[in-house]
Write an enzyme that holds these catalytic residues in place. Sequence first.
Site, PDB file in Angstrom:
ATOM      1  N   LYS A 112       0.736  14.264   0.837  1.00 31.51           N
ATOM      2  CA  LYS A 112      -0.351  14.567   0.223  1.00 31.51           C
ATOM      3  C   LYS A 112      -0.413  16.157  -0.281  1.00 31.51           C
ATOM      4  O   LYS A 112      -1.387  16.583  -0.797  1.00 31.51           O
ATOM      5  CB  LYS A 112      -1.507  14.133   1.091  1.00 31.51           C
ATOM      6  N   HIS A 154       0.873  -1.192   0.069  1.00 32.47           N
ATOM      7  CA  HIS A 154       0.024  -0.145  -0.103  1.00 32.47           C
ATOM      8  C   HIS A 154       0.818   1.203   0.187  1.00 32.47           C
ATOM      9  O   HIS A 154       0.249   2.284   0.120  1.00 32.47           O
ATOM     10  CB  HIS A 154      -0.981   0.052   1.135  1.00 32.47           C
ATOM     11  N   THR A 166      -8.325   6.523  -2.561  1.00 34.19           N
ATOM     12  CA  THR A 166      -9.692   6.110  -3.049  1.00 34.19           C
ATOM     13  C   THR A 166     -10.680   7.183  -2.726  1.00 34.19           C
ATOM     14  O   THR A 166     -11.846   7.165  -3.401  1.00 34.19           O
ATOM     15  CB  THR A 166     -10.102   4.939  -2.026  1.00 34.19           C
ATOM     16  N   LYS A 194      -8.482  13.897   3.624  1.00 32.39           N
ATOM     17  CA  LYS A 194      -7.428  12.722   3.770  1.00 32.39           C
ATOM     18  C   LYS A 194      -6.750  13.068   4.878  1.00 32.39           C
ATOM     19  O   LYS A 194      -6.527  14.045   5.349  1.00 32.39           O
ATOM     20  CB  LYS A 194      -6.790  12.778   2.459  1.00 32.39           C
ATOM     21  N   ARG A 195      -5.916  11.879   5.437  1.00 34.77           N
ATOM     22  CA  ARG A 195      -4.942  12.083   6.257  1.00 34.77           C
ATOM     23  C   ARG A 195      -4.034  13.172   6.188  1.00 34.77           C
ATOM     24  O   ARG A 195      -3.696  13.654   4.903  1.00 34.77           O
ATOM     25  CB  ARG A 195      -4.105  10.843   6.611  1.00 34.77           C
ATOM     26  N   LYS A 249     -14.219   8.392  -5.086  1.00 34.36           N
ATOM     27  CA  LYS A 249     -15.428   9.120  -4.420  1.00 34.36           C
ATOM     28  C   LYS A 249     -15.956  10.291  -4.869  1.00 34.36           C
ATOM     29  O   LYS A 249     -17.099  10.399  -5.185  1.00 34.36           O
ATOM     30  CB  LYS A 249     -15.479   8.945  -2.853  1.00 34.36           C
TER      31      LYS A 249
END
Length: 785
Positions: free
Chosen positions: A513, A316, A615, A507-508, A619
Amino acid sequence: MSLPLSDYEKRKQISVRGLAGVENVSDLKKNFNRHLHFTLVKDRNVATPRDYYFALAHTVRDHLVGRWIRTQQYYYEKDPKRIYYLSLEFYMGRTLQNTMVNLGLQNACDEATYQLGLDMEELQEIEEDAGLGNGGLGRLAGSQDFWVSSPALGGEGVVVVRAGSLDSWVTFPGLPLLSLCCEQGLERAHAASEATGPFCGWDCTGLEWVGECPILTCPSFLQFFEGKELRLKQEYFTVAATLQDIIRRFKSSKFGSRDPVRTSFDAFPDKVAIQLNDTHPSLAIPELMRVLVDIEKLDWDKAWDITVRTCAYTNHTVLPEALERWPVHLLETLLPRHLEIIYEINQRFLDVINAMFPGDFDRLRRMSLVEESGIKRINMAHLCIVGSHAINGVARIHSDIIKKSVFKDFYELEPQKFQNKTNGITPRRWLVLCNPGLAEVIAERIGDEYISDLDHLKKLLAYVDDEGFIRDVAKIKQENKLKFAAYLEKEYKVKINPNSLFDVQVKRIHEYKRQLLNCLHVITLYNRIKKDPNQHFVPRTVMIGGKAAPGYHIAKMIIKLVTAIGDVINNDPIIGDRLKMIFLENYRVSLAEKVIPAADLSEQISTAGTEASGTGNMKFMLNGALTIGTMDGANVEMAEEAGEENLFIFGMRVEDVEEMDRKGYCAKDYYDRIPELRQVIDQLSSGFFSPKQPQLFKDIVNMLMNNDRFKVFADYEAYIKCQENVSALYKNTKEWTKKVIKNIATSGKFSSDRTIAQYAREIWGVELKSHGHPSTNKAEGVTVP
Ligand code: PLP
């Protein structure tokens, strides 16, 4: 005589939420009152909303019980191959509404609660999220449809839960009941309880849930590898409890018990598949070897062949700090026999490498399961690769990176093991449940088969220029935005402009990110408005949400920065409601279900090559937000499906990042060259956003200027430019909505039904049966509710 119903009217009656027939509704009401009376021992005079919630949950649960028992009977009779999805995280979110959706009961329940004078949404809000996970990895496992309980598949999952959340697991009737799990062994695990209870996937046959331990608590919010002893115990417990259960079940099956004296394990890999969700359950490999060799007395080679054919590993992340490397000294004290077995696996493996590449000592060092530099450690990813027959990444670009860089040596050795399984999301929770308005207008055009076969969304391409559909899609988005704005005002006391562009990054919180890039954009917009207040601006509400790992200082400072920027911008009268920045607190599955349907713009802006898949991106796409993103993770495949021109793609590609790594990245060059960037950084350094603590953001500035592994400045200009294109298009609702429709229509690939079917066929060696909508489902083992 009334006119026959048109197709359109018929479809409207068969709502995507299921039939609300008079009989259904009256039965539900009866059962609801029965549970209120006999289970909760309350009447309408004294019952609280919580009692009503429990009465409803019990009523819905009753609909699972018959299916659950039939599923068990089916498994017992057919003894199908069982897939054990081993994960240290199951991020389930709420269960009640999901169960109603999957049973096709939602409309009937809505009507029943309405007739009873109750507010369904209020009851649903009472349920707490089962938050046993961090983000994508846990949510993937938690997606009940992922580990489907298809009669053909017989999926099961094992999980260790945190003590902190155990109460909610025990007391919520939608969730598992507790019973005892661990039959033997496990001196250190002190297994106290196990959960066995029904869950409901889309096929509605029920799902088993095994394994709870309140003693071994799960330190949540792991994002970096933390070599903590408690975590190792927890990982071992999960694995050991699962394997005992697997072996017991195999032995009691006709395959395992042909010889009354000694079990034959020849058929084991044909009856059992173990999927490792990242390396967290990687001890399954030495534990299975221990059981087969030490207890079942198989010879090593035979045991190893069985183990490798049984296990498969999903990777992952490629970020080195997240890869598990357990110190040998910890394994020595806690799991000495497993360490011995790992050494033996390693020795035999290195013998093979040495025979193939004589004298290539550097290759031996690189591929060894044992790392000798610094404190001696076991590289758990290497263990998983050697001990599995299939290794997969979770998006095409990620699977390619694995083969080309992180696990290159292993790929060269056994290329046939390496696969890709692009992640998916369940359209039941992430469309039907969270965005019923959109689900319904889609069904009005193309019917409701898309719910169980998301590729049907392609039919919407015929409606890209359809004025009525464009209007409907835009109207639903506006309604979702108004609803979310009202929610924010009620829950967080913040007022936002529902006509502004909702720009969302949830998101985290992590440097890779790049929430910081988003922050730099917001400050740039702020400076532009302040510089020329009379200029026309497309109003924006920028929302950032997500949790930071407790020990991750920069991530915490990023949250602080978002709120600090908000404090300045949101209270500046010159800005008004043209720009707002909101931090969405306590981001979790149930908040995702609210914010994603309301988003116009989805921020997927990681440095190319760092996000395995994502993911969240899928969405948003399914819910009619446009993506601003880099060519990273599953964004690449989203752009391929929708056409790159229908996303806002910007910035460096993986090759550019690699090139920059070779040449060297110098943040100061960008700072010196780009005046708007310089202004923003100077504001952060001088305390413009933290006047009471001017030094507050010095660590962030220092990181960005001097050791930014994720090269924020290198993508700044391209990002700002791309955001200008976003604003320009947003002014034209019709053209914007056309792109939205193209995105929705081409999001079919990202259904977890496709993902799971590929795992089934290409890794587990089983075929999935397809399942239709529950209200019309006549598949084996499934009855109409
Ligand atoms: N957290 C929650 C609650 C989610 O629903 C998701 C999305 O799938 C994630 C985290 C992961 O988001 P992302 O894929 O953007 O990292």
